[in-house]
Design an enzyme around this catalytic site. Structure first.
Site, PDB file in Angstrom:
ATOM      1  N   ASP A 283       1.022  -1.084  -0.005  1.00 45.41           N
ATOM      2  CA  ASP A 283      -0.103   0.006  -0.150  1.00 45.41           C
ATOM      3  C   ASP A 283       0.751   1.253  -0.115  1.00 45.41           C
ATOM      4  OD1 ASP A 283      -2.126   1.803   0.185  1.00 45.41           O
ATOM      5  OD2 ASP A 283      -3.001   0.674   1.629  1.00 45.41           O
TER       6      ASP A 283
HETATM    7  C1  NOJ Z   1      -4.056   4.078   0.056  1.00 44.59           C
HETATM    8  C2  NOJ Z   1      -5.178   3.030   0.008  1.00 44.59           C
HETATM    9  O1  NOJ Z   1      -5.182   2.227   1.194  1.00 44.59           O
HETATM   10  C3  NOJ Z   1      -5.260   2.117  -1.111  1.00 44.59           C
HETATM   11  O2  NOJ Z   1      -6.516   1.627  -1.032  1.00 44.59           O
HETATM   12  C4  NOJ Z   1      -4.957   2.879  -2.404  1.00 44.59           C
HETATM   13  O3  NOJ Z   1      -5.052   2.161  -3.336  1.00 44.59           O
HETATM   14  C5  NOJ Z   1      -3.775   3.735  -2.398  1.00 44.59           C
HETATM   15  N1  NOJ Z   1      -3.750   4.587  -1.030  1.00 44.59           N
HETATM   16  C6  NOJ Z   1      -3.264   4.469  -3.515  1.00 44.59           C
HETATM   17  O4  NOJ Z   1      -4.238   5.550  -3.494  1.00 44.59           O
END
Ligand code: NOJ
Length: 875
Positions: A283
């Site tokens: 993530d």
């Molecule tokens: C953080 C989020 O938890 C995730 O779901 C997302 O795809 C990424 N940021 C990118 O924005």
């Protein structure tokens, strides 16, 4: 990596730019409760051994074996513009930058797309065909915009905590509902050639304290082995079985070890037991180490920077190059990382005519900085405004309509006749007066709530609000656009419709005091919605409450008031908030949604571990899953607590009879599944340490300020190489680290696990008849398993295993639907055997079929092959 103004919010709100850390947490791991310590699992199993991936891996091997060291490390990490994440490329060999883009409900940060209803609304349809159709449409739109990777669907959080901030991105608080919807979405998206990402592995069940920083590690989700397998991993396994190309590792830790460097989760569970063949990405900013994460099975660092971005620092890129040259990370691991990424690209057919991104997530203007992270020229065209909507608004509308869930309809108040005089109350009936997209990342609750907030959103191309859709049908409507009771003149025969809401989102924003999770509002409606309903219900005799919500709310302040006759949960409808709702209100169609979670009388009807969020603690916040398997209806049933409305509940304007059920054994069961097949061959590469020159930057190459590169200065490359040649990496390897590939666990053997787990054990049919007096409608048949009495495993009383939705049934019309239970559906995860076990296959498993988890009128027995209507209900 690069960041424009539009992405700066992310960094600020993550607290990243405030942090003094650039190297991740420096604290030792905290102690987690006894019995929950993460164990080691090394090495990362090589990808490529599953037959359906053989060709893709053969092509990938041919390409990766021509890559230099720096090219391999380049494709494993972020490199900026124009999407929310972008990998580096190996253009010399025709391998492009991959564009990774949010969100799970539509292409984020761009125009001419469809803002679909959220996952929770989609789950509430209980309609497999429609869920799949939404996936197909999403896939077409991501492809049309040139995004290689769809950052969805979200199946973790699963909705363990009703107050959890991102439950609405997923499909409901049950592993099977979540798994079926997730897998169908993966299938629909990937059939368009787009790589889907199942996220977030795993235990990301609350937003607060999720991230690692220098002061505090992200919280530890402490999950026991059986609960992990039977509840939280289940949707991930189903997505892997559906061939998902990517997995996103969560921010938090599991059993004390950060997910992005948790070798047990990534190497052991995901890549060995579940046989995952694609690539694992972190993530965003969840990557906290260079060597450990690579050894623990991470394949891609997103967005590529360290916790403090914008300075050209990364845990990988040039550092990964160095770590391979000096022997800290075996070349074998890097080859596997690169091969997994390239093989996934081939598997999805992206080597043939895949469009390049035609939009920029950094600006909405036609021209913009080509390297926005550097904040300096050159400029050029970055947006082409490609319209990818086709007629997908129809799918969005269908989901919004068919997810709308009628909880109560006393006196058959709904549907309203077209002649009804209606008074509408609440700002939630009309679009945000500042504009549908006025709030950055939807971090406000103003006007109709169509989605939660955070990264899981998309821009509305338009917003069809409820008040407009009602007015398209009738001029007999008076709208009071206020959340305070306006004291209008009353007329007993008028119907009153009250719009109320409850919002939540990602921890990157605080909205009305809520830190992503609903820590402030809890399950109380926002903007004094309960007061508004009460005031209206004191004056009007026929009140309909429409709720736009991310999850359960507490209905007790008004649900028993005699004039509150009807309650509709419209969930989060996306851009098509109006038409489907109006059709239901006026009876052009019967509601057919069913609740994807239970609504309790009070929060304390659930145990503290799931009713409450974990608050601040010194050190690592511990989120221990002490309730085990017992979330949502599983807990309520065990404790004999009646919810206000149970998981699966949903009324229609008509009623349905279930009859003539049958059950047939398809595959005879044994305790254990048949032995797995051995792994197939995997690509083999030379183990020779690469030459230092493979890390040198091309002569005269000009770098761009703040961007990440995988080259090393010659001197550093030579020094690293010398260490590698001397085999003196000097790295303190984690306990249990080794490099011996194994045959894999007995529970594995294919994508998702041992393929025999998906053998159909029983096939059931049931005939559903529209037995009401006036309306046509669609029914949902839900099948729950009850394990035999006297087995040596504690199991929830009933557990959802399959479902089917009928087509529109006219009065007296009927349809026979089929439900299937697999071997896995009748198994428990045996922690000693480390395998799925059918306890006493010859004993009586009861398969209950009905319209809700607490309304199961048909019982079928696996021992006699008989089915009966009217058996004593299990709950
Ligand atoms: C953080 C989020 O938890 C995730 O779901 C997302 O795809 C990424 N940021 C990118 O924005």
């Amino acid at each position: 990596m690069a960041f424009g103004a539009r992405t700066l919010w992310l960094l600020l709100s993550l607290g990243i730019l405030d942090s003094t850390s650039h190297a991740g947490t420096v604290l030792p791991r905290d102690t987690v409760p006894k019995g929950f310590e993460a164990i080691s699992y090394y090495p990362t199993p090589h990808g490529g051994w599953v037959p359906s991936w053989k060709d893709a891996y053969a092509k990938a091997q041919a390409l990766v074996s021509q890559m230099s060291l720096a090219e391999k490390t380049n494709i494993t990490g972020g490199a900026g513009i124009p999407c929310v994440g972008n990998t580096g490329s190996a253009l010399r060999l025709g391998f492009p930058q991959l564009c990774l883009q949010d969100s799970a409900l539509g292409v984020a940060s761009t125009d001419n797309i469809t803002a679909f209803p959220a996952g929770i609304t989609t789950g509430a349809t209980w309609d497999k065909d429609l869920i799949y159709a939404r996936g197909v449409a999403l896939g077409k739109q991501f492809r049309g915009k040139g995004a290689n990777v769809f950052l969805g669907p979200t199946v973790g959080p699963l909705g363990r905590k009703p107050l959890g901030g991102r439950n609405w991105e997923g499909f409901g608080s049950d592993p099977v509902l979540q798994a079926i919807a997730g897998a169908l979405t993966v299938k629909g998206v990937q059939e368009q050639g787009v790589i889907a990402t199942i996220k977030h592995l795993v235990g990301n069940e609350q937003e607060m304290f999720r991230m690692y920083n220098v002061i505090q590690p992200g919280y530890s989700a402490n999950i026991d082995d059986r609960t992990l397998h039977e509840i939280y991993l289940w949707p991930f396994a189903e997505a892997v079985r559906a061939g998902v190309g990517a997995v996103m590792s969560a921010y938090n830790a599991v059993n004390g070890s950060s997910c992005t460097q948790n070798s047990y989760l990534q190497n052991g569970i995901l890549k060995d037991e579940l046989g995952f063949q694609g690539f694992v990405m972190s993530d965003w900013f969840a990557h906290i180490s260079g060597v450990d994460s690579a050894l623990a099975g991470l394949d891609m660092s997103m967005p590529g920077d360290t916790m403090i971005p914008l300075f050209g620092n990364s845990y990988w890129k040039h550092e990964l190059t160095r770590a391979v040259l000096n022997g800290s990370i075996p070349l074998d691991r890097l080859n596997d990382m690169a091969t997994r990424i390239v093989a996934t690209w081939y598997k999805l057919g992206q080597d043939k005519n895949y469009p390049r991104p035609n939009f920029s997530a950094n600006t909405k203007s036609e021209d913009g900085l080509l390297y926005p992270g550097s904040a300096s020229p050159p400029w050029g065209q970055v947006n082409w405004f490609v319209d990818v909507q086709e007629d997908h608004h129809l799918i969005a509308r269908q989901v919004a309509q068919d997810g709308t869930t009628l909880l109560k309809n006393y006196d058959s108040l709904l549907p309203l006749p077209i002649s009804a005089r209606i008074k509408v109350f609440g700002t939630g009936a009309a679009v945000n007066p500042d504009g549908a997209n006025a709030c950055l990342n939807k971090a406000c609750n103003k006007g109709t709530l169509g989605m939660g907030w955070g990264s899981g959103v998309a821009d509305y191309p338009y917003f069809d609000d409820p008040i407009s859709a009602l007015r398209r049908r009738s001029s007999n409507i008076q709208f009071y656009d206020t959340d305070s009771y306006p004291n209008p003149p009353t007329n007993g025969t008028d119907a009153a419709i009250v719009f109320i809401s409850s919002d939540a989102g990602e921890n990157t924003f605080i909205v009305e005091g809520n830190h992503g999770d609903r820590d402030k509002s809890r399950q109380k409606t926002w903007h004094n919605g309960d007061d508004l309903v009460r005031r209206v219900a004191e004056k009007f005799e026929n009140v309909i409450v429409v709720v736009h919500t991310v999850g359960p709310i507490n209905l007790e302040p008004w649900i028993d008031m005699p004039s509150v006759k009807s309650v509709l949960f419209a969930h989060l409808p996306g851009q098509e908030a109006g038409e489907g709702l109006a059709r239901i209100i006026y009876g052009e169609v019967s509601p057919s949604g069913h609740l994807p979670y239970s609504i309790t009388h009070k929060e304390t009807d659930l145990p503290d571990s799931i009713a409450n969020l974990r608050g601040f603690a010194f050190g690592q916040v511990q989120d221990t899953y002490s309730e085990g398997l017992y979330i949502d209806y599983r807990w309520l049933n065990k404790k004999g607590i009646k919810p206000r409305y149970a998981f699966g509940h949903g009324l229609s304007y008509t009623t349905f009879d279930f009859s003539a059920a049958t059950i047939k054994s398809v595959t005879p069961l044994t305790n254990f599944p048949p032995a797995r097949e051995p792994k197939g061959p995997v690509p083999v590469y030379s183990d020779d340490l690469p030459d230092a020159s493979e890390a040198y930057a091309p002569a005269g190459f000009k770098t761009i300020w703040r961007y990440l590169y995988s080259w090393l200065p010659e001197k550093e490359a030579n020094e690293a190489h010398a260490i590698g040649v001397a085999r003196r990496p000097g790295y303190a390897y984690p306990v249990g680290y080794n490099q011996n590939q194994t045959a894999g666990p007995e529970s594995g053997g294919g994508e998702g696990g041992n393929p025999a787990l998906w053998d159909t054990a029983y096939e059931l049919t049931v005939t559903i008849r529209n037995a009401g007096g006036k309306h046509s409608g669609r029914a949902v048949a839900q099948a729950y398993v009850q394990f035999p009495a006297g087995i040596p495993y504690d199991t929830p009383i009933v557990q959802l295993r399959d479902f089917a939705k009928t087509k529109e049934l006219a009065l007296g019309g009927e349809e026979t639907v089929t439900l299937k239970l697999t071997r896995k559906d009748l198994s428990v995860w045996d922690v000693n055997a480390q395998n799925w076990v059918v306890p006493r296959p010859e004993a009586r498993f009861t398969i209950w079929i009905g319209e809700a988890s607490d309304n199961l009128g048909v019982a079928c027995y696996t021992d006699t092959g008989a089915c009966e209507v009217g058996a004593k209900r299990p709950v």
